[in-house]
Design a protein around this motif. Sequence first.
Motif, PDB file in Angstrom:
ATOM      1  N   ALA A  61       0.828  -1.210   0.000  1.00  0.00           N
ATOM      2  CA  ALA A  61       0.000   0.000   0.000  1.00  0.00           C
ATOM      3  C   ALA A  61       0.860   1.256   0.000  1.00  0.00           C
ATOM      4  N   ILE A  62       1.896   1.276   0.798  1.00  0.00           N
ATOM      5  CA  ILE A  62       2.788   2.437   0.850  1.00  0.00           C
ATOM      6  C   ILE A  62       3.415   2.688  -0.521  1.00  0.00           C
ATOM      7  N   ALA A  63       3.659   1.604  -1.252  1.00  0.00           N
ATOM      8  CA  ALA A  63       4.257   1.719  -2.586  1.00  0.00           C
ATOM      9  C   ALA A  63       3.219   2.042  -3.664  1.00  0.00           C
ATOM     10  N   GLY A  64       1.940   2.175  -3.285  1.00  0.00           N
ATOM     11  CA  GLY A  64       0.921   2.603  -4.234  1.00  0.00           C
ATOM     12  C   GLY A  64       0.051   1.516  -4.834  1.00  0.00           C
ATOM     13  N   HIS A  65      -0.023   0.361  -4.195  1.00  0.00           N
ATOM     14  CA  HIS A  65      -0.858  -0.733  -4.714  1.00  0.00           C
ATOM     15  C   HIS A  65      -2.299  -0.514  -4.241  1.00  0.00           C
ATOM     16  N   PRO A  66      -3.226  -0.192  -5.154  1.00  0.00           N
ATOM     17  CA  PRO A  66      -4.591   0.152  -4.742  1.00  0.00           C
ATOM     18  C   PRO A  66      -5.357  -0.970  -4.050  1.00  0.00           C
ATOM     19  N   ALA A  68      -4.113  -3.414  -2.285  1.00  0.00           N
ATOM     20  CA  ALA A  68      -3.542  -3.581  -0.945  1.00  0.00           C
ATOM     21  C   ALA A  68      -4.126  -2.530  -0.007  1.00  0.00           C
ATOM     22  N   ARG A  69      -4.226  -1.304  -0.497  1.00  0.00           N
ATOM     23  CA  ARG A  69      -4.791  -0.220   0.313  1.00  0.00           C
ATOM     24  C   ARG A  69      -6.246  -0.521   0.634  1.00  0.00           C
ATOM     25  N   GLU A  76      -9.055  -2.507   8.804  1.00  0.00           N
ATOM     26  CA  GLU A  76      -9.308  -1.430   9.770  1.00  0.00           C
ATOM     27  C   GLU A  76     -10.794  -1.350  10.122  1.00  0.00           C
ATOM     28  N   GLY A  77     -11.648  -1.446   9.115  1.00  0.00           N
ATOM     29  CA  GLY A  77     -13.086  -1.410   9.368  1.00  0.00           C
ATOM     30  C   GLY A  77     -13.546  -2.559  10.234  1.00  0.00           C
ATOM     31  N   HIS A  88      -8.041   4.929   4.128  1.00  0.00           N
ATOM     32  CA  HIS A  88      -7.511   3.944   3.188  1.00  0.00           C
ATOM     33  C   HIS A  88      -8.388   3.858   1.939  1.00  0.00           C
ATOM     34  N   LEU A  89      -9.704   3.883   2.116  1.00  0.00           N
ATOM     35  CA  LEU A  89     -10.609   3.834   0.963  1.00  0.00           C
ATOM     36  C   LEU A  89     -10.431   5.046   0.059  1.00  0.00           C
ATOM     37  N   LEU A  90     -10.267   6.212   0.667  1.00  0.00           N
ATOM     38  CA  LEU A  90     -10.067   7.428  -0.130  1.00  0.00           C
ATOM     39  C   LEU A  90      -8.783   7.338  -0.959  1.00  0.00           C
ATOM     40  N   ILE A  91      -7.724   6.866  -0.340  1.00  0.00           N
ATOM     41  CA  ILE A  91      -6.455   6.737  -1.064  1.00  0.00           C
ATOM     42  C   ILE A  91      -6.587   5.703  -2.167  1.00  0.00           C
ATOM     43  N   SER A  92      -7.182   4.571  -1.842  1.00  0.00           N
ATOM     44  CA  SER A  92      -7.342   3.503  -2.827  1.00  0.00           C
ATOM     45  C   SER A  92      -8.195   3.964  -4.005  1.00  0.00           C
TER      46      SER A  92
END
Length: 114
Positions: A61-66, A68-69, A76-77, A88-92
Amino acid sequence: MREMGLCLNSEENYDGAFEHLSKVADLGDVEAHYQLSIMYQKGNGVENDEQMEAYHLEVAAIAGHPKARHNLACIEGNNGRQKRAMKHLLISASLGDDLSLEELKIEYATGRGH
């Protein structure tokens, strides 16, 4: 080497897949980290291990894998950390993950997305 790991995984040769994917993950391959997270989630070739699943998801996720995010958002939910899940959802979704976008729509429509 990643392709070999993915091929072995699809053939249900989980030991071989784990070996190949671990090697390329150690070299920083983002997709390999994501695939390892799934192996740990499902217990394919390894013991089911939520901590290792989360570790590989976080690296990807940190590396930008949607995806994974997105999966981190689900974790988390499920653990009652709704605000972190929403982040996380917003970033993904911003990375192009359609499933995250659909979940965000539902969260905001039902008033849970603050």
